[in-house]
Design a protein around this motif. Structure first.
Motif, PDB file in Angstrom:
ATOM      1  N   ARG A 564       0.851  -1.186   0.000  1.00  0.00           N
ATOM      2  CA  ARG A 564       0.000   0.000   0.000  1.00  0.00           C
ATOM      3  C   ARG A 564       0.890   1.241   0.000  1.00  0.00           C
ATOM      4  O   ARG A 564       1.863   1.319   0.754  1.00  0.00           O
ATOM      5  N   GLN A 565       0.556   2.209  -0.852  1.00  0.00           N
ATOM      6  CA  GLN A 565       1.337   3.439  -0.902  1.00  0.00           C
ATOM      7  C   GLN A 565       0.552   4.615  -0.329  1.00  0.00           C
ATOM      8  O   GLN A 565      -0.636   4.775  -0.578  1.00  0.00           O
ATOM      9  N   ASN A 566       1.273   5.427   0.455  1.00  0.00           N
ATOM     10  CA  ASN A 566       0.749   6.667   1.008  1.00  0.00           C
ATOM     11  C   ASN A 566       1.888   7.686   1.030  1.00  0.00           C
ATOM     12  O   ASN A 566       3.057   7.312   1.100  1.00  0.00           O
ATOM     13  N   ARG A 609      -3.270   2.529  -5.410  1.00  0.00           N
ATOM     14  CA  ARG A 609      -3.074   2.740  -3.975  1.00  0.00           C
ATOM     15  C   ARG A 609      -2.638   1.453  -3.286  1.00  0.00           C
ATOM     16  O   ARG A 609      -1.809   1.464  -2.379  1.00  0.00           O
ATOM     17  N   GLU A 610      -3.202   0.326  -3.725  1.00  0.00           N
ATOM     18  CA  GLU A 610      -2.927  -0.954  -3.068  1.00  0.00           C
ATOM     19  C   GLU A 610      -2.713  -2.031  -4.117  1.00  0.00           C
ATOM     20  O   GLU A 610      -3.295  -1.980  -5.207  1.00  0.00           O
ATOM     21  N   MET A 990      -0.436   0.899   8.640  1.00  0.00           N
ATOM     22  CA  MET A 990      -1.768   0.502   8.207  1.00  0.00           C
ATOM     23  C   MET A 990      -2.842   1.418   8.787  1.00  0.00           C
ATOM     24  O   MET A 990      -3.839   1.721   8.143  1.00  0.00           O
ATOM     25  N   SER A 993      -3.094   4.374   6.617  1.00  0.00           N
ATOM     26  CA  SER A 993      -3.822   4.096   5.384  1.00  0.00           C
ATOM     27  C   SER A 993      -5.319   4.072   5.621  1.00  0.00           C
ATOM     28  O   SER A 993      -6.094   4.632   4.847  1.00  0.00           O
ATOM     29  N   GLU A 997      -8.291   6.528   4.166  1.00  0.00           N
ATOM     30  CA  GLU A 997      -9.478   6.056   3.456  1.00  0.00           C
ATOM     31  C   GLU A 997     -10.748   6.590   4.110  1.00  0.00           C
ATOM     32  O   GLU A 997     -11.714   6.949   3.444  1.00  0.00           O
TER      33      GLU A 997
END
Length: 1005
Positions: A564-566, A609-610, A990, A993, A997
């Protein structure tokens, strides 16, 4: 070309003779007390030049736009200059062939601190009669725009004209425009040479011109200088005449000076240049000597071979024996660049000049490249690191002869096209020439981290940055432009393949030579060569601030991983509004089963995003590494089990140096940001006790120093414990390896020695300190003997002053002032100066600060001394700050117009604090100061202070408990602790993330 018939009717009314009220008065008579000017970062950055800018308030800087109107554009400048070195007065004339593109009654061009005495407008055909003349009453100066506007009495139609301007100015008191630099002449006496530094917007300080990169023109130049001088410019000398000149280029405007005896002067005429930007024009004049060679890099001959190009390296005569290595490097590099670019070197000659006083490490003027002396003076006594930097800077500046000079960015918002590419190719070619130096490892440890740190701040800027105003141009010469730009070029070239990438570069150069280009032009050329959608891949990287963190949750039993990217922020509290970009990310996956050889790396990309994907090698993999070879510009936060496995792999030396750098640097960043607890990294450090890779220890040492500076002011017990930990880690290695290379040493031993001894000395290891002080005393008493290896000179000097007897302070000052006695190379002379800043005695600290403001220390070195002082001891920076506040105006006056150097000084003085109290105090102190010259660097420095303050607040109890556990009898690191901490890290990532969301505030504490 002849003028159109319409203009003849205006022969008697071309220029107004009525007085015009100037908005700011005569620029040459304006006070300069409140004017500061921008300049390497770089760093040494090798870092390159910037330019001057009058300080205005931040609001004004944002409101103004200093782009010139396009109603009139130049095609050729014929310049005559007569600088009087003694008085500092410059008389000059310039004839500008120009095109009037649309009807106009004014002509506006740049002129800063210049008095325009006469203006004449005439037909472009020099044989035709002049149209009319005017005096200075029709000139309107606008100070904050740095322009002069010539008001015409009647409107001129589109046509070709010649604008002949007679002017006077002064040699600059800063290292911008045309200025004087001190050096020792052939008789050993102090003298002054003439030097120019026009990037980014300082040609306007030397002569009236259109001083923007896209407004290219050809240049002819003549200059009157002392007869004993060697005069140099971009093009070869065409002819030389004795005495002064009446400025042949401007008939009717005699500029002959009566200040000097004609017999002591000469006028040097240079050949006409190709089309180029004003910031690349250059002049040097002094008593110089040179070494020369020939490079087969000129235009192709009929036989298919390149013609010769004469290459010279100039310096003061006394130093000519120090530049042979630089010449040899130049000849090798030039031919490599011709081969890579597929374009012959465009000019008939190439000169490099060692300049004692230069704002940046190097400046790429076309055909006349300038360097600080430390970058060209390479001898047997020069340290390896300085030798490495010298090669890199030479490659960097020479690559600009094509990428930047032949093809120039259209405006400064695309500066990264010049600097990011030159940084990449500088490292790329240095790595090819000297693979044993592992330059990409150094880039990963230092430069890439500088870019990632700066770009993880809210106060960062995009690579393609909007230029708000005059001072803003100078501030984009920073780590984002140079090092993030380089990292993106490296990431893209690795993805496309070097052959396809360079094919696109060659197409780009061929299509835009002698012109300007944009980022989009480069993307289109690369798309044509590679077939890839480069624009789409790179758009977010160049237009958006920041970069991603990839959170990795790996199920080794099932052989799958969830990614997952943030957006990553150094503060660890990225909000949903700040986390709206999804980057194109090259993953470069490797595992224990595939290995990390490039041919076996899985080159997958992530554009969502994932993502869920298989582990390379499946369930048989013992570990997984993302971003293999550390080429992608992002950070990785591994799941608990994955991090433990990677730590074990590092201890077993199963990963290459660049991959180890990536893992450790990411872990350090995640700890400081709050995504991991500090105890996680401290546990990893304990597990690395047996690691032999010097890279591991270099990063560990740097982390412990950073931690020390953060904890030292607020936690005395922890400060002592951090020093003790450093001594226990580095001391035994330093003592075991010793100070002198031994016959059985391998390359790793030499590198580990070079890391261990300085770190052990910094931590105060008794044996290392005693040996350093002993070596220093012996060297001071008998300078001709070789008491230690040259690479340890800085370490010996600094330890001797910080931990030795007080008299050592006077000794290093003696070495700095009389370096010839100790045969110190240029870099070791600087080491002596920096050692003065390492004293812990308040009287000596204040003495050093006063010394920095004298003529004994060049303004370009001020921030280097301050940097050593701020990091040498946790108390020194407080003495420095109080002195800085009391002497701020003296510092500004000493720097003159070099506001980029002022920005470096400010960030250096305040950059190592770690409390909210100091951040607020600094903020208040600067509240009523003009900060436009550093209104990017100041917020960044304050943000760094607050990040470190939050780190201490968050982890002080965690660190205290770790040291308590470690001090228990028989205590050893345990894998469970590491896994527990890593689990917390994954939970944090996490949580961020999910909060993003859900549209909630993501605060990872």
């Amino acid at each position: 070309m002849a003028l159109s018939p319409d203009i003849s009717a205006l022969a008697d009314a071309a220029l107004s003779t009525e007085p015009v009220t100037a908005s700011s008065g005569n620029l040459a008579k304006q006070t300069t007390q409140n004017a500061y000017f921008d300049a390497d970062i770089i760093s040494d950055i090798d870092s390159e030049a910037s330019a001057t800018a009058s300080v205005v308030s931040g609001s004004v800087a944002e409101a103004i736009s200093d782009r010139l109107p396009t109603t009139v554009t130049p095609t050729h400048y014929d310049i005559y200059l007569h600088p009087d070195i003694d008085s500092g007065i410059v008389t000059g004339s310039v004839t500008i062939d120009a095109i009037i593109n649309e009807p106009t009654s004014v002509i506006t061009l740049h002129a800063k601190a210049i008095t325009i005495d006469k203006v004449m407008l005439r037909k472009s055909d020099r044989q035709e009669q002049q149209l009319c003349t005017t005096d200075a009453h029709a000139i309107e100066y606008t100070e904050h725009m740095e322009t002069a506007t010539i008001h015409l009495r009647a409107e001129l139609p589109p046509s070709n004209v010649q604008i002949v301007i007679d002017f006077t100015n002064r040699l600059s008191e800063s290292m911008y425009g045309m200025y004087r630099s001190k050096y020792k002449d052939r008789g050993g006496r102090w003298a002054s040479m003439i030097v120019t530094q026009f990037q980014a917007k300082c040609a306007r300080m030397a002569f009236p011109c259109w001083d923007e990169p896209a407004i290219k023109a050809e240049f002819s130049l003549a200059i009157t200088v002392p007869a004993s001088h060697t005069a140099l410019s971009n093009m070869p000398v065409q002819r030389t005449t004795p005495g002064t000149t009446a400025a042949k280029s401007t008939p009717g405007l005699s500029r002959e000076s009566n200040t000097c005896d004609k017999g002591t002067l000469k006028t040097v005429y240079f050949a006409r240049s190709p089309r180029m930007s004003t910031y690349l024009l250059a002049i040097v004049s002094g008593e110089l000597d040179f070494v020369e060679g020939v490079s087969m890099s000129g235009p192709l001959r009929a036989n298919g071979k390149h013609s010769p190009v004469a290459c010279r390296v100039y310096t003061a005569a006394a130093d000519v024996d120090k530049v042979q290595f630089s010449l040899d490097t130049t000849l090798r590099v030039l031919e490599r660049l011709v081969d890579m670019f597929g374009v012959a070197y465009p000019l008939p000659k190439l000169d490099l000049v060692a300049v004692p006083e230069l704002e940046a490490g190097g400046m790429e003027n076309w055909g006349l490249v300038l360097f600080r002396t430390v970058r060209l003076f390479i001898t047997k006594r020069t340290s390896l690191w300085i030798r490495q930097k010298a090669v890199y800077v030479i490659v960097h500046e020479l690559s600009h002869q094509w990428f930047g000079n032949l093809v120039t960015m259209a405006w400064w918002d695309d500066l990264w096209l010049n600097e990011g590419f030159a940084t990449w190719i500088g490292i790329h070619i240095t790595d090819q020439m000297y693979p044993e130096w592992k330059r990409w490892c150094h880039f990963a440890i230092e430069d890439r981290q500088a870019a990632l740190s700066a770009d993880s701040l809210r106060s960062s800027h995009a690579i393609q940055v909007a230029i708000k105003g005059t001072a803003d141009i100078d501030q984009v010469f920073d780590s984002i432009t140079y090092y993030k730009g380089c990292a993106l070029i490296r990431m893209l070239s690795a993805h496309l393949g070097i052959d396809a990438f360079m094919a696109g570069v060659r197409h780009y150069l061929a299509a835009h030579q002698y012109d300007t280009a944009t980022t989009q032009d480069l993307w289109l050329a690369l798309e044509s060569a590679s077939g890839e959608q480069v624009s789409a891949m790179m758009h977010s990287w160049t237009t958006q601030v920041g970069y991603p963190m990839i959170a990795v949750d790996i199920d080794f039993d099932a052989g799958f991983m969830l990614l997952r990217q943030n957006r990553y922020l150094h503060s660890g509290d990225c909000s949903p509004e700040e986390d709206c970009v999804v980057w194109w990310v090259p993953l470069a996956l490797a595992s224990s089963t595939t290995g990390t050889q490039p041919a076996n790396v899985k080159n997958k990309t992530m554009q969502s995003r994932e993502a869920r994907m298989p582990v390379p090698g499946g369930s048989a993999a013992a570990w997984v590494k993302l971003n293999c070879s550390n080429i992608g510009l992002y950070r990785v936060c591994y799941s608990p089990g994955a991090l433990v496995r990677l730590a074990a792999a590092i201890t077993r030396s199963e990963l290459g140096a660049v991959d180890v750098i990536g893992i450790l640097n990411d872990t350090v960043a995640l700890v400081v940001s709050g995504y991991m607890r500090t105890s996680v990294l401290l546990d990893m450090i304990d597990t690395f006790q047996a690691a032999s890779e010097h890279i591991v220890w270099q990063i560990i040492g740097s982390f412990l120093e950073r931690m020390y500076l953060t904890w030292a002011e607020q936690d005395e017990p922890a400060r002592l414990q951090i020093c003790e930990l450093s001594r226990s880690l580095f001391g035994p290695k330093a003592v075991s390896l010793g100070w002198i290379s031994r016959a059985g040493d391998g390359p790793l031993d030499a590198r580990l020695r070079a890391v261990s001894i300085p770190k052990a000395g910094w931590a105060g290891h008794p044996a290392v300190v005693e040996q350093a002080c002993c070596l220093f005393s012996e060297f001071y008493a008998q300078p001709k003997a070789k008491w230690f290896e040259h690479d340890f000179t800085s370490t010996v000097f600094e330890i001797a002053v910080r931990s030795g007897p007080p008299a050592n302070y006077r000794c290093v000052r003696d070495m700095y002032e009389h370096s010839e006695r100790w045969r110190l190379s240029e870099d070791h002379r600087m080491a002596a100066l920096c050692a003065m800043a390492c004293s812990t005695d308040k009287t000596q600290i204040l003495g050093t600060l006063e010394y920095v403001l004298t003529d004994s220390v060049l303004p370009q070195d001020m921030h280097i001394v301050f940097g050593c002082m701020a990091t040498s001891d946790h108390c020194s920076k407080h003495v420095l700050w109080r002195w800085f506040c009391q002497n701020y105006q003296r510092v500004v006056d000493r720097l003159g117009d070099c506001s980029t150097l002022l920005g470096h000084v400010v960030s250096t003085v305040i950059g190592d604090y770690a409390t909210e109290h100091m951040a607020a105090l600094i903020e208040r102190w600067f509240a009523d100061k003009p900060t436009a010259a550093f209104d990017r660097t100041l917020p960044q420095s304050l943000e760094f202070i607050r990040v470190r303050a939050a780190w201490y607040t968050r982890d002080q109890s965690d660190v205290r408990q770790w040291f308590e556990k470690r001090s228990r009898p028989g205590a050893m690191p345990w894998p469970g602790s590491l896994a527990e901490g890593a689990a917390a890290a994954m939970a944090t990532a996490m949580a961020m993330s999910k909060a993003s969301e859900a549209g909630e505030s993501s605060c990872c504490k």
